[in-house]
Design an enzyme around this catalytic site. Structure first.
Site, mmCIF file in Angstrom:
data_model
loop_
_atom_site.group_PDB
_atom_site.id
_atom_site.type_symbol
_atom_site.label_atom_id
_atom_site.label_comp_id
_atom_site.label_asym_id
_atom_site.label_seq_id
_atom_site.Cartn_x
_atom_site.Cartn_y
_atom_site.Cartn_z
ATOM 1 N N GLU A 214 -4.826 3.454 4.246
ATOM 2 C CA GLU A 214 -4.719 4.896 3.973
ATOM 3 C C GLU A 214 -3.454 5.482 4.590
ATOM 4 O O GLU A 214 -3.162 5.250 5.761
ATOM 5 C CB GLU A 214 -5.919 5.651 4.566
ATOM 6 C CG GLU A 214 -7.190 5.454 3.795
ATOM 7 C CD GLU A 214 -8.253 6.495 4.168
ATOM 8 O OE1 GLU A 214 -9.366 6.357 3.667
ATOM 9 O OE2 GLU A 214 -7.954 7.425 4.954
ATOM 10 N N ARG B 113 -5.317 4.333 8.729
ATOM 11 C CA ARG B 113 -6.448 3.459 9.005
ATOM 12 C C ARG B 113 -6.612 2.425 7.907
ATOM 13 O O ARG B 113 -6.014 2.543 6.843
ATOM 14 C CB ARG B 113 -7.739 4.263 9.157
ATOM 15 C CG ARG B 113 -8.019 5.209 8.013
ATOM 16 C CD ARG B 113 -9.255 6.034 8.303
ATOM 17 N NE ARG B 113 -9.681 6.732 7.095
ATOM 18 C CZ ARG B 113 -10.826 7.385 6.976
ATOM 19 N NH1 ARG B 113 -11.667 7.454 7.993
ATOM 20 N NH2 ARG B 113 -11.147 7.985 5.854
#
Ligand code: FDA
Length: 387
Positions: free
Chosen positions: A310, A285
């Site tokens: 991430e 994400r």
């Protein structure tokens, strides 16, 4: 040396709650150790210096709770904004609103279903497998939400989170996959939700701001343990396996790599979190931190924004442990460590690392308040044995 009344290892929410209660209510001298260069544990945040945007250094932290006791406690140290968390997901060039809801279903299937029609559609698609007979995570997920939604919104994301094909993962990893047959896309449904008005670090610093509390940073408990063990009561919030020199083996964790960058646009994605649901996109994400505090717009440098990609993977030695993996082997080891912990004199184990449990902030605080009420206060105020 001058011994404190209580030693707390770790300055995260668990450790600071213990320290604050014991110092304020019982007047104890508390020494808090942390091996990092800052207090606050994983909730720590700081402003990115060029843009003034607050960045949660260990991943996005959203505060939410329905626990009145916890709420009454935390609001002594901070006020909260009215931020409400919402998450979106990108799949094959389109943005969908999560968690799975009627808006997502209608966009995905390209049709305006009523709630009842959507329910029937998903029930029919989910009939491919029987939930109780599911042999792996893929079959279980399909039995709950059907193959089309599974393949778009669960398969790629889960494979990236676990670096493992969902057909190789245990069905026990998911118990339910909630689908909302309304357009409600609020991520949490707790009584209280918001972000600390002047940031996490200000909140955590105020918890430690008491004349009886000393926080000693960049100090590893294992370098100084002989000075304290057996001499003063200890609340230990570091990894339980590490405390016992990993003698029963290491507990396994997933970690997250966070790649922060400042980009030259005022607004990168229009919201704080967009999941990457495509399997071939390597990150899970993207966070855009300015959207957590829209009320601070005037303090942010215009024309720039801070984003974080991430990446999820298994933790190796030296990585930050983030999410317990909790395999059958881990559970066996944990039982052994719990036995050892029980027999360790004058040491209480707590927090997410000390108990090998994923704890939200409100849970870490709530469990520290319980440890204080049920163990520390009876010990210090009434001489009860510390076990
Ligand atoms: P925490 O890990 O915060 O603190 C432990 C401290 O002990 C650390 O500072 C560490 O340095 C120190 N320590 C360990 N060993 C030591 C040693 N030997 N000597 C000295 N110090 C030592 N929660 C939530 O409510 N909403 C959210 O959105 C999120 N988001 C989120 C994202 C990610 C990626 C993670 C991993 C976690 C969350 N959380 C969350 C959970 C939140 O981070 C968690 O509840 C708190 O960190 C728990 O606080 P603890 O004090 O238990 O541990």
């Amino acid at each position: 040396p001058n011994l404190p009344d209580l030693l707390v290892v770790g300055s995260g929410f668990f450790g600071l709650t213990i320290a604050e209660r014991c110092a304020s209510e019982l007047g104890l001298k508390v020494l808090v150790l942390d091996r990092r260069h800052h207090l606050g544990g994983n909730a720590y945040s700081e402003k990115e210096p060029t843009t003034g945007i607050e960045v949660h250094k260990y991943g996005a932290h959203l505060f939410h709770t329905s626990n009145q006791k916890v709420w009454d406690y935390v609001t002594r140290f901070t006020t909260f904004t009215s931020y409400q968390h919402r998450v979106f997901g990108k799949y094959q060039g389109q943005i969908y609103s999560l968690p799975m809801n009627l808006g997502l279903i209608n966009q995905f299937f390209g049709k305006a279903h009523t709630p009842e029609e959507a329910r029937d559609l998903i029930a029919e698609q989910a009939s491919e497998f029987d939930t109780d007979g599911a042999e792996n995570l893929e079959e279980k997920a399909i039995s709950l939400i059907g193959r089309p939604l599974y393949e778009a919104f669960i398969k790629g994301y889960t494979a990236k989170q676990w670096q493992t094909d969902p057909t190789e993962l245990s069905p026990d990893i998911i118990t339910r996959l909630p689908v909302r047959y309304t357009y409600d896309n609020r991520y949490f449904n707790d009584t209280y939700e918001g972000l600390p008005t002047d940031g996490y670090t200000a909140w955590l610093t105020r918890m430690a701001d008491h004349p009886n509390i000393e926080v000693r940073l960049e100090t590893d408990f294992f370098d100084v343990r002989e000075e304290y063990v057996g001499k003063v009561p200890i609340v230990y919030t570091g990894p339980v396996d590490e405390y016992f020199d990993n003698r029963e083996g290491r507990l396994s964790w997933r970690t997250v790599d966070l790649e922060e960058s400042v980009v030259d646009v005022d607004d990168f994605q229009g919201t704080s979190v967009v999941n990457a649901n495509d399997e071939d996109v390597p990150y899970t994400r993207i966070l855009e931190f300015k959207h957590f505090h829209p009320e601070r717009v005037k303090t942010h440098l215009p024309g720039k924004t801070v984003i974080v990609h991430e990446y999820s993977r298994f933790a190796e030695e030296g990585d930050e442990p983030y999410y317990p993996i909790n395999t059958a082997e881990d559970r066996e080891k944990l039982l052994k460590y719990r036995e050892l912990a029980k027999r360790e004199p004058m040491v209480l184990f707590g927090g997410r690392l000390g108990t090998y449990k994923y704890l939200d902030m409100h849970m870490a605080i709530g469990s520290a308040l319980s440890m204080y009420e049920n163990k520390l206060k009876p010990h210090f105020a009434a001489g009860a044995e510390l076990t």
